[in-house]
Design an enzyme around this catalytic site. Structure first.
Site, short mmCIF file in Angstrom:
data_model
loop_
_atom_site.label_atom_id
_atom_site.label_comp_id
_atom_site.label_asym_id
_atom_site.label_seq_id
_atom_site.Cartn_x
_atom_site.Cartn_y
_atom_site.Cartn_z
N GLU A 17 -25.52 57.79 11.18
CA GLU A 17 -25.61 57.60 12.63
C GLU A 17 -26.77 56.66 12.93
O GLU A 17 -27.92 56.95 12.57
CB GLU A 17 -25.84 58.96 13.31
CG GLU A 17 -25.72 58.90 14.81
CD GLU A 17 -25.95 60.27 15.46
OE1 GLU A 17 -26.84 61.00 15.01
OE2 GLU A 17 -25.24 60.59 16.42
N LYS A 23 -34.15 75.53 25.96
CA LYS A 23 -35.26 74.81 25.31
C LYS A 23 -34.90 73.32 25.29
O LYS A 23 -34.06 72.88 24.51
CB LYS A 23 -35.45 75.36 23.89
CG LYS A 23 -36.00 74.40 22.85
CD LYS A 23 -37.44 74.03 23.06
CE LYS A 23 -37.94 73.12 21.94
NZ LYS A 23 -37.45 71.72 22.05
N CYS A 57 -24.19 60.49 21.48
CA CYS A 57 -23.52 61.07 20.31
C CYS A 57 -22.12 60.48 20.17
O CYS A 57 -21.57 60.44 19.09
CB CYS A 57 -23.47 62.59 20.41
SG CYS A 57 -22.76 63.17 21.94
P1 NDP Z 1 -32.86 66.86 17.09
O1 NDP Z 1 -31.94 67.51 16.16
O2 NDP Z 1 -34.06 66.18 16.59
O3 NDP Z 1 -33.39 67.91 18.17
C1 NDP Z 1 -32.51 68.65 18.99
C2 NDP Z 1 -33.25 69.84 19.57
O4 NDP Z 1 -33.57 70.75 18.53
C3 NDP Z 1 -34.57 69.47 20.23
O5 NDP Z 1 -34.76 70.27 21.37
C4 NDP Z 1 -35.56 69.81 19.15
O6 NDP Z 1 -36.83 70.08 19.63
C5 NDP Z 1 -34.95 71.08 18.59
N1 NDP Z 1 -35.41 71.44 17.25
C6 NDP Z 1 -36.05 70.68 16.33
N2 NDP Z 1 -36.28 71.40 15.21
C7 NDP Z 1 -35.78 72.63 15.42
C8 NDP Z 1 -35.67 73.82 14.64
N3 NDP Z 1 -36.15 73.89 13.40
N4 NDP Z 1 -35.08 74.90 15.18
C9 NDP Z 1 -34.57 74.86 16.43
N5 NDP Z 1 -34.62 73.76 17.22
C10 NDP Z 1 -35.21 72.67 16.73
O7 NDP Z 1 -31.93 65.89 17.95
P2 NDP Z 1 -32.39 64.79 18.97
O8 NDP Z 1 -33.14 65.42 20.09
O9 NDP Z 1 -33.02 63.71 18.17
O10 NDP Z 1 -31.00 64.29 19.57
C11 NDP Z 1 -30.25 63.29 18.99
C12 NDP Z 1 -29.11 63.88 18.21
O11 NDP Z 1 -28.32 64.70 19.02
C13 NDP Z 1 -28.17 62.82 17.67
O12 NDP Z 1 -27.82 63.11 16.34
C14 NDP Z 1 -26.96 62.94 18.57
O13 NDP Z 1 -25.78 62.48 17.98
C15 NDP Z 1 -26.95 64.41 18.84
N6 NDP Z 1 -26.20 64.70 20.06
C16 NDP Z 1 -25.00 65.36 19.96
C17 NDP Z 1 -24.24 65.60 21.10
C18 NDP Z 1 -22.95 66.34 21.01
O14 NDP Z 1 -22.52 66.85 22.03
N7 NDP Z 1 -22.30 66.43 19.86
C19 NDP Z 1 -24.68 65.14 22.43
C20 NDP Z 1 -25.96 64.50 22.41
C21 NDP Z 1 -26.68 64.28 21.26
P3 NDP Z 1 -37.91 68.91 19.68
O15 NDP Z 1 -37.28 67.73 20.32
O16 NDP Z 1 -38.93 69.53 20.53
O17 NDP Z 1 -38.31 68.65 18.26
#
Ligand code: NDP
Length: 523
Positions: A383, A183, A290
Site C-alpha cells: 500500500e 480512540k 484505503c
Molecule cells: P494505524 O494502523 O497506524 O493506526 C490506526 C489506529 O490504531 C490509530 O488510532 C492508532 O493510534 C491505533 N494503534 C496503533 N497501535 C495500536 C495498538 N498496538 N493497539 C491498538 N491500537 C493501536 O493506521 P493509520 O492511522 O496509519 O491509518 C492508515 C491505514 O488505515 C491505512 O493502511 C489505510 O488503508 C487504513 N484504512 C482502512 C480503511 C478501511 O475502511 N478499510 C479506511 C481508512 C483507512 P495512533 O495513531 O495514536 O498510533
C-alpha cells in the site's frame, strides 16, 4: 447532558479539549498541523486505568441506551446529526488543520459522514427487525431470528478520514443500541474530541459516546478493557496486533484495513471518462484513502490514449494553497514511504511521466504517473497511500483480472468498459465501482469492507448495523405433538419412524416430492 471526554487519571482532573488544555502535570499529546507545523491543540494521554473507567461508564450508559425504542434512539441521533451539520464549517476547518486536506475536502468528508449517521439512525429499526424463518420439520414450532445490542463497542480510528471513517462504526454501533468508546488517531485527536463533544450536547444519556486520546498504547488498552466488540480501522500491521490483543479475552473484532485497489480499463471503455476517474480515485485526499486506486491495468489498444489523458488531467491538479486540490500529507512518516516506493520503482526501471521521487517538498508531494512498472516493485505490491498512479499495459481483460487479483489485499476496485459489470464479479475484493471510482462508499445502503489482508466484517448498510449486534435464535413450541423429538418419551417404534422419515425426505425416490410438499407448505 452526556459526559464525553474522559478525565485523565493522575494529579490533574482537567478534561481534554482543544480550547482547555490540561495542566502540564498531566501527560499530553500535541496535535500538529502537517501543512504548517503549528500546534493545533493538546489532549491528554489516557492511561489503561482511564480507558477501563471509560468502558465501565459506557457499560452503565449502554443499559439505558439499549433499552430505548428504535424511534427514541433515532430522535437522539438525529439531534446529534443536526448539531454536527450546524458545526460543519468548524469541523471541516479542524480536519483541514489536523489532517492537512483542503477545507472543501473536509466539508465533503463531513457531508459523507452525516449521510451515514442519518442512514444508520433511520434504518436501524428495519435492519434489526426480528425475522420469522422456516421451521423445517418442526411444524409445531415458531422460529425467530432477532438482533440485540452487544453492550459496549470500542472504536479505533485512523487519521486519513478522521470523521468519515470512524463514523462508519460509531453511527452504526449507536443505532444498534450500543454505547461507544472511541480512540481517534494520535494525529487527528481534536477532530475526535469535537465529534464527541457535540454528541454530549445532543444525546440525553451520559457517556453513550466517549473519547479516549493518546497514542498506540491507549488503543492497545481499549482492546483489553472488556469491550464487547472492537471495531478497528487502520493498517494491516496494526490490525494484526489488535486482533492478537483481543484474542486474549475472545473479544470479537471488526477489521477495516489497508488496500491495494486495482482499476481495470477495458478496450471498449470511455477513455476520457476512465482517465478522469482514475486521476480522482488515485489522488483524492492526496492518495491517502484505503480505497484509493493504487494500480491501473489498461487494455493495449487504448493504453497510449489513456496514459496521455491521465498525464493531461494530472497537469491540472494543484498541490497546496487555499485553492489546491491536494493538501499536505498527514504524516511525514507516510511521505517517507511514498518516496521509498517511488525510488524503488525508478531504480527498477519505471518512468515517472509527472512528479517523481524528487518532487517532494516537506509534506507536499506532486502527483506521479508511473509507467513501465513491474509486479515486483513496491509500488505494485504494498500500500503506497500517496499521490501515485502506476499504469500497466495488458493484452486482454483476462490478464487484467488475473493481475488485479494477484494481491493479498481485497478492499475496493474499479472496472471500466461495456462488460464491466460482468468483470466486477470476478474481482476478489469487498467492493467494486463500475464505470466509476469509490462510489460504493457513498451509497449508504451498501456494506463496506474487505477480504484477505484488507480485513473482515462490514460497516455501512444493514450489514453494518447487524455487525454491532448479537444474533439470537429462538425456537418457540406452539403446540405439542405425539412424537416429540425433544423428549425421552418416544414410541417403541421411534427408530423405524425416524428411518422412514430419513428415506422419505433425504433418500432417493420420494425426496423431491416430499421436499416439494414441505416447500409448498412454507416449511
Ligand atoms: P494505524 O494502523 O497506524 O493506526 C490506526 C489506529 O490504531 C490509530 O488510532 C492508532 O493510534 C491505533 N494503534 C496503533 N497501535 C495500536 C495498538 N498496538 N493497539 C491498538 N491500537 C493501536 O493506521 P493509520 O492511522 O496509519 O491509518 C492508515 C491505514 O488505515 C491505512 O493502511 C489505510 O488503508 C487504513 N484504512 C482502512 C480503511 C478501511 O475502511 N478499510 C479506511 C481508512 C483507512 P495512533 O495513531 O495514536 O498510533
Amino acid at each position: 447532558m452526556a459526559v464525553t471526554t474522559v478525565p485523565p487519571s493522575g494529579p490533574t482532573s482537567s478534561t481534554s479539549s482543544a480550547s482547555a488544555p490540561p495542566s502540564p502535570r498531566t501527560e499530553t499529546l500535541k496535535s500538529i498541523a502537517p501543512a504548517t507545523g503549528e500546534v493545533v491543540g493538546e489532549v491528554p494521554v489516557h492511561s489503561a486505568a482511564d480507558v477501563q473507567a471509560a468502558v465501565a461508564r459506557a457499560r452503565v450508559a449502554s443499559a439505558s441506551w439499549g433499552a430505548l425504542s428504535f424511534a427514541e434512539r433515532e430522535e437522539e441521533l438525529v439531534r446529534w446529526r443536526k448539531a454536527l451539520a450546524e458545526a460543519a464549517d468548524e469541523l471541516a476547518d479542524l480536519i483541514h488543520r489536523e489532517n492537512g486536506k483542503p477545507r472543501l475536502d473536509g466539508l465533503v468528508e463531513v457531508f459523507m459522514a452525516l449521510s451515514h449517521l442519518d442512514h444508520a439512525a433511520h434504518r436501524a429499526a428495519k435492519a434489526l427487525r426480528a425475522e420469522k424463518v422456516s421451521v423445517g420439520l418442526l411444524a409445531n414450532f415458531r422460529a425467530t431470528v432477532s438482533y440485540h445490542p452487544l453492550g459496549v463497542v470500542g472504536v479505533i480510528g485512523p487519521w486519513n478520514y478522521p470523521i468519515f471513517t470512524p463514523m462508519g462504526s460509531i453511527a452504526y454501533a449507536l443505532a444498534a443500541g450500543n454505547a461507544v468508546v472511541f480512540k481517534p488517531s494520535e494525529l487527528t485527536p481534536l477532530v475526535g474530541v469535537k465529534l464527541v463533544e457535540l454528541a454530549a450536547r445532543s444525546l440525553s444519556i451520559p457517556d453513550v459516546l466517549q473519547v479516549v486520546t493518546g497514542a498506540g498504547a491507549t488503543g492497545a488498552a481499549l482492546c483489553k478493557a472488556g469491550v464487547d466488540k472492537l471495531a478497528f480501522t487502520g493498517s494491516t500491521a496494526t490490525g494484526k496486533k489488535v486482533m492478537a490483543a483481543c484474542a486474549e479475552t475472545l473479544t470479537p473484532v471488526l477489521m477495516e484495513l489497508g488496500g491495494k485497489d486495482p482499476m481495470i480499463v477495458a478496450e471498449d471503455a470511455d477513455v476520457d471518462a476512465a482517465a478522469e476517474a482514475a486521476v480522482f480515485g488515485a489522488l483524492t485526499n492526496t492518495g491517502q484513502a484505503c480505497i484509493s486506486i493504487e494500480r491501473i491495468y489498461v487494455a493495449e489498444p487504448i493504453y497510449d490514449r489513456f496514459v496521455d489523458k491521465v498525464v493531461a488531467e494530472v497537469g491540472k491538479v494543484k498541490v497546496g494553497g487555499d485553492d489546491g486540490h491536494l493538501g499536505a500529507m498527514t504524516s511525514s512518516q507516510q511521505v517517507g514511504i511514498v518516496k521509498d516506493h517511488l525510488e524503488d520503482a525508478v531504480r527498477r526501471g519505471a518512468r515517472a511521466l509527472t512528479g517523481g521521487p524528487d518532487a517532494i517538498t516537506g509534506n507536499f508531494i506532486q502527483p506521479t504517473v508511473l509507467v513501465d512498472v513491474t509486479d515486483e516493485m513496491k509500488v505494485m505490491k504494498d500500500e503506497t497511500f500517496g499521490p501515485v498512479i502506476p499504469i500497466v499495459k495488458v493484452k486482454s481483460t483476462e490478464e487484467a483480472v488475473r493481475r488485479a487479483n494477484e494481491t493479498p489485499f481485497g478492499l475496493g476496485s474499479a472496472v471500466f468498459g461495456k462488460r464491466a459489470r460482468e468483470l466486477a464479479d470476478r474481482i476478489k475484493a469487498g467492493m467494486t465501482s463500475v464505470n466509476s471510482v469509490m462510489a460504493f462508499s457513498a451509497i449508504t445502503a451498501l456494506p463496506f469492507g474487505g477480504v484477505g489482508e484488507s480485513g473482515f466484517g462490514r460497516i455501512h448498510g444493514d450489514h453494518g448495523i447487524r455487525e454491532f449486534t448479537r444474533t439470537k435464535a429462538t425456537a418457540e413450541q406452539v403446540f405439542n405433538l405425539p412424537m416429540n423429538m425433544m423428549s425421552f418419551r418416544l414410541p417403541r417404534n421411534a427408530a423405524d419412524r425416524v428411518r422412514g422419515m430419513i428415506k422419505q425426505l433425504y433418500g432417493s425416490g420420494a425426496v423431491a416430492r416430499a421436499k416439494d410438499l414441505l416447500g409448498k407448505l412454507g416449511r
